[in-house]
Design a protein around this motif. Structure first.
Motif, short mmCIF file in Angstrom:
data_model
loop_
_atom_site.label_atom_id
_atom_site.label_comp_id
_atom_site.label_asym_id
_atom_site.label_seq_id
_atom_site.Cartn_x
_atom_site.Cartn_y
_atom_site.Cartn_z
N GLN A 1 37.53 50.03 39.15
CA GLN A 1 38.05 48.69 38.90
C GLN A 1 39.32 48.89 38.09
O GLN A 1 39.33 49.71 37.17
N ARG B 1 32.25 37.81 32.20
CA ARG B 1 33.19 37.98 33.30
C ARG B 1 32.70 37.29 34.57
O ARG B 1 31.49 37.23 34.82
N LYS C 1 33.15 37.53 38.72
CA LYS C 1 33.65 38.36 39.81
C LYS C 1 33.89 37.46 41.02
O LYS C 1 32.95 36.93 41.60
N ILE D 1 37.58 39.17 37.56
CA ILE D 1 37.93 40.29 38.43
C ILE D 1 37.75 39.86 39.88
O ILE D 1 36.83 39.10 40.20
N GLU E 1 41.67 41.57 36.66
CA GLU E 1 41.31 42.88 37.23
C GLU E 1 41.00 42.78 38.71
O GLU E 1 40.80 41.68 39.23
#
Ligand code: C2E
Ligand code: CA
Ligand code: CA
Ligand code: CA
Length: 278
Positions: free
Chosen positions: A46, A198, A200, A234, A254
């Motif tokens: 990542q 986070r 995704k 991300i 990210e």
């Protein structure tokens, strides 16, 4: 008409029987594979969108059969879940990934985090926190470099118990990412109250950051939502330069995907990381 109906019915049960048998055989083989060390982990890098630096890896489970064929996790994880094998298997995954992180830390200069997928059955198991604690203690890993990836659907069941478990995980300093974000139906007000670190962005949204009909709206919405909630974000499944350019434009932190690297075995992962050091 009656005859053919009955015939159809017979055919149907036979098919179901076959399916049960196939599942049974697959589960039997999975247990054997697990005991016989035929399961192993691969790690997908990542990176930071801004400068391409590696920030972490995600541990992905693999099953290589005796004849060398690869069975994808989507085919056997559900089976491991419904049979209960996931508890044991998940613990092994956790430890293996943590030990790998320890090795990575001596082999590269990047301070990487290790993303570990945790299935619903594991997360809800009464021993889950105990398993996590033991794995951390016995591998000596820094909890703040561990990130558990849970799917959005986790937020839809058993809300009180889930938010308690998430808080306990946070107390340990371990991070939480919501996997496949945007595909479930969790309410935003609920998400706001959960201790997660986070989001995704699911590949299906990242796929749309591409071509003449590119549509960044949903990805952008998720990035903005993350910023509003003070979460990191991300994008997964990034396959092209064009997608990366969009991610820069919408300020996604990210990215992860074949464009940077496929899931890699340890040796290749270290080689890849070394290349990024230059
Ligand atoms: P996931 O957690 O959403 O993992 C991302 C999947 O996308 C991985 O598939 C990865 O190889 C694939 N991928 C990454 N970049 C790209 C890309 O650029 N393009 C495309 N087309 N695919 C990409 P994989 O390894 O087959 O895993 C499938 C799913 O199986 C995972 O989805 C996860 O839900 C589950 N899984 C894998 N390992 C574990 C594990 O150790 N424990 C548990 N509970 N589940 C696991
Ligand atoms: Ca994942
Ligand atoms: Ca995912
Ligand atoms: Ca997925």
């Amino acid at each position: 008409a009656k005859e053919s109906l009955r015939g159809g019915h017979c055919y149907f049960t036979k098919e179901m029987e076959q399916e049960t048998e196939t599942r049974f055989r697959l589960l039997h083989n999975l247990r054997k594979a697990f005991d016989g060390d035929r399961l192993f982990m691969m790690y997908q890098p990542q990176v930071s969108v801004a400068d391409g630096r590696p920030v972490g890896v995600e541990a992905l489970l693999r099953w290589r059969t005796e004849d060398g064929a690869m069975i994808p996790p989507d085919r056997f994880i559900p089976l491991a879940e419904s049979s209960g094998l996931i508890i044991h298997l998940g613990e092994w995954v956790m430890r293996t990934a943590m030990l790998q992180l320890r090795r990575l830390q001596t082999q590269t200069t990047f301070n990487l985090r290790m993303g570990i997928n945790v299935s619903m059955a594991q997360f809800r198991h009464p021993e889950f926190l105990g398993v996590l604690d033991r794995a951390i203690a016995e591998t000596g890993v820094d909890p703040s470099n561990i990130e558990l990836e849970v799917t959005e659907s986790i937020a839809m069941i058993d809300r009180l118990a889930v938010s308690r478990t998430l808080s306990s995980i946070a107390e340990r300093g371990v991070k939480i990412a919501i996997d496949d974000f945007g595909t479930g139906f969790s309410s935003l007000s609920y998400l706001e109250r959960l201790e997660v670190d986070r989001l995704k962005i699911d590949k299906s949204f990242v796929d749309k950051l591409q071509g003449d009909t590119a549509d960044p709206r949903l990805s952008e919405m998720i990035v903005n939502l993350a910023k509003d909630l003070d979460l990191e974000v991300i994008a997964e499944g990034v396959e092209t330069d064009e997608q990366l350019e969009w991610l820069k434009k919408i300020n996604c932190d990210e990215a992860q995907g074949y464009f940077f690297a496929r899931p890699l075995e340890e040796t290749w992962l270290i080689e890849w990381l070394r290349e990024q050091e230059q």
